[in-house]
Scaffold this motif. Structure first.
Motif, PDB file in Angstrom:
ATOM      1  N   LYS A   1       0.492  10.827   8.549  1.00  0.00           N
ATOM      2  CA  LYS A   1       1.625  10.211   7.477  1.00  0.00           C
ATOM      3  C   LYS A   1       2.970  10.662   8.345  1.00  0.00           C
ATOM      4  CE  LYS A   1      -1.405   9.260   4.142  1.00  0.00           C
ATOM      5  NZ  LYS A   1      -2.755   9.902   4.184  1.00  0.00           N
TER       6      LYS A   1
ATOM      7  N   CYS B   1       6.277   9.804  -1.805  1.00  0.00           N
ATOM      8  CA  CYS B   1       6.182   8.373  -1.720  1.00  0.00           C
ATOM      9  C   CYS B   1       4.455   8.329  -1.951  1.00  0.00           C
ATOM     10  CB  CYS B   1       6.205   7.804  -0.197  1.00  0.00           C
ATOM     11  SG  CYS B   1       7.987   7.984   0.462  1.00  0.00           S
TER      12      CYS B   1
ATOM     13  N   SER C   1      -2.827  10.948  -3.696  1.00  0.00           N
ATOM     14  CA  SER C   1      -2.343  10.145  -2.718  1.00  0.00           C
ATOM     15  C   SER C   1      -0.766  10.094  -2.737  1.00  0.00           C
ATOM     16  CB  SER C   1      -2.727   8.577  -3.060  1.00  0.00           C
ATOM     17  OG  SER C   1      -4.237   8.768  -3.231  1.00  0.00           O
TER      18      SER C   1
ATOM     19  N   TYR D   1       0.776   6.288  -1.585  1.00  0.00           N
ATOM     20  CA  TYR D   1      -0.048   5.337  -0.763  1.00  0.00           C
ATOM     21  C   TYR D   1      -1.180   5.163  -1.514  1.00  0.00           C
ATOM     22  CZ  TYR D   1      -2.374   9.537   0.905  1.00  0.00           C
ATOM     23  OH  TYR D   1      -2.813  10.872   0.832  1.00  0.00           O
TER      24      TYR D   1
ATOM     25  N   SER E   1       0.914  -1.211  -0.038  1.00  0.00           N
ATOM     26  CA  SER E   1       0.073  -0.058   0.041  1.00  0.00           C
ATOM     27  C   SER E   1       0.812   1.252   0.082  1.00  0.00           C
ATOM     28  CB  SER E   1      -1.091   0.058   1.202  1.00  0.00           C
ATOM     29  OG  SER E   1      -0.234  -0.014   2.208  1.00  0.00           O
ATOM     30  N   LEU E   2       2.251   1.220   0.017  1.00  0.00           N
ATOM     31  CA  LEU E   2       2.965   2.406   0.054  1.00  0.00           C
ATOM     32  C   LEU E   2       4.233   2.133  -0.682  1.00  0.00           C
ATOM     33  CD1 LEU E   2       3.391   5.061   1.467  1.00  0.00           C
ATOM     34  CD2 LEU E   2       4.248   4.003   3.265  1.00  0.00           C
TER      35      LEU E   2
ATOM     36  N   ASP F   1       0.854  16.071   2.750  1.00  0.00           N
ATOM     37  CA  ASP F   1      -0.035  15.113   2.206  1.00  0.00           C
ATOM     38  C   ASP F   1      -0.857  15.624   1.132  1.00  0.00           C
ATOM     39  OD1 ASP F   1      -1.549  12.774   1.950  1.00  0.00           O
ATOM     40  OD2 ASP F   1      -2.448  12.851   3.626  1.00  0.00           O
TER      41      ASP F   1
ATOM     42  N   TYR G   1      -5.779   4.878   2.729  1.00  0.00           N
ATOM     43  CA  TYR G   1      -5.014   5.530   3.862  1.00  0.00           C
ATOM     44  C   TYR G   1      -5.227   6.934   3.627  1.00  0.00           C
ATOM     45  CZ  TYR G   1      -2.978   1.198   5.035  1.00  0.00           C
ATOM     46  OH  TYR G   1      -2.883  -0.385   5.221  1.00  0.00           O
TER      47      TYR G   1
ATOM     48  N   PRO H   1       2.367   0.342   7.680  1.00  0.00           N
ATOM     49  CA  PRO H   1       3.037   0.392   6.447  1.00  0.00           C
ATOM     50  C   PRO H   1       4.130   1.310   6.112  1.00  0.00           C
ATOM     51  CG  PRO H   1       0.564   0.733   6.475  1.00  0.00           C
ATOM     52  CD  PRO H   1       1.035   0.904   7.657  1.00  0.00           C
TER      53      PRO H   1
ATOM     54  N   ILE I   1       2.975   5.353   7.356  1.00  0.00           N
ATOM     55  CA  ILE I   1       1.617   5.624   7.752  1.00  0.00           C
ATOM     56  C   ILE I   1       1.180   5.230   9.064  1.00  0.00           C
ATOM     57  CG2 ILE I   1      -0.740   5.580   6.727  1.00  0.00           C
ATOM     58  CD1 ILE I   1       0.237   5.132   4.005  1.00  0.00           C
TER      59      ILE I   1
END
Length: 204
Positions: free
Chosen positions: A47, A36, A85, A38, A17-18, A80, A42, A119, A106
């Motif tokens: 984060k 990064c 995402s 994700y 997921s990341l 973020d 999420y 994650p 996360i």
């Protein structure tokens, strides 16, 4: 056994997921940016950016508050971007000590929190010495000239001037008439005078 399988699936899901760039680099005094990605599930989670050889127990440096506002801690900021995402981390005024292993993470809550892992994805940061162009000054190059004796130099100049004057003299029309016409005539007259003077005493 079922508990182990469930924990494995949770960790496996977190790993997928990341994602991150793997490694980034910058120069001393400069800055670098890490992004990064994700999973959409999420969105709204906290984060954070932490440092350490392992994701478990790494030292948190800066974290979001669940919104898209940029948060800053010293020379490091994080933001973020829920729309795409993406987590963006910026490190400024880099030093060689900033090189090392970092983690995009996360913050999540599981039933077995003491056994769970957030994650995370590792990002290796490399910092190189500043490449400031330095001005290079080359010493002035003096052309090499052979040493010449002053007296010898004067003699060479005098000889050169004499040859030049003789050439100029020979090339003049007046000098050519003097040498080839007047001088032989003058010498012939002298010879005739001497010859006449020599004959007169004999006749007397």
């Amino acid at each position: 056994m079922w508990l182990s399988i469930g924990l494995f699936l949770l960790c496996f899901q977190g790993c997928l997921s990341l994602t991150g760039p793997g490694s980034v680099s910058g120069y001393v005094g400069g800055s670098l940016r890490v992004q990064c990605q994700y999973a959409q599930s999420y969105r709204g989670y906290t984060k954070y950016w932490c440092r350490g050889p392992h994701d478990k127990g790494c030292k948190s440096i800066v974290e979001t508050d669940g919104s898209e506002r940029e948060k800053k801690s010293g020379r490091v900021s994080i933001r973020d971007h829920a729309g795409n995402s993406t987590i963006t981390v910026t490190m400024e005024n880099l030093s060689e000590d900033d090189a090392g292993s970092y983690w995009c993470k996360i913050q999540t809550v599981f039933i077995w929190d003491f056994l769970s892992r957030d994650p995370s994805v590792r990002v290796k940061v490399h910092v190189f010495p500043a490449t400031t162009p330095m001005e290079t000054t080359h010493p002035a190059i003096t052309p090499f000239l052979p040493l010449v004796d002053p007296g010898q130099n004067l003699r060479i100049r005098a000889s050169t001037m004499l040859i030049f004057q003789l050439w100029s003299l020979l090339s003049s029309v007046h000098f050519q008439v003097l040498v080839f016409l007047k001088l032989p005539l003058f010498l012939s007259m002298l010879c005739a005078i001497f010859w006449v003077n020599r004959k007169i005493p004999e006749g007397m």
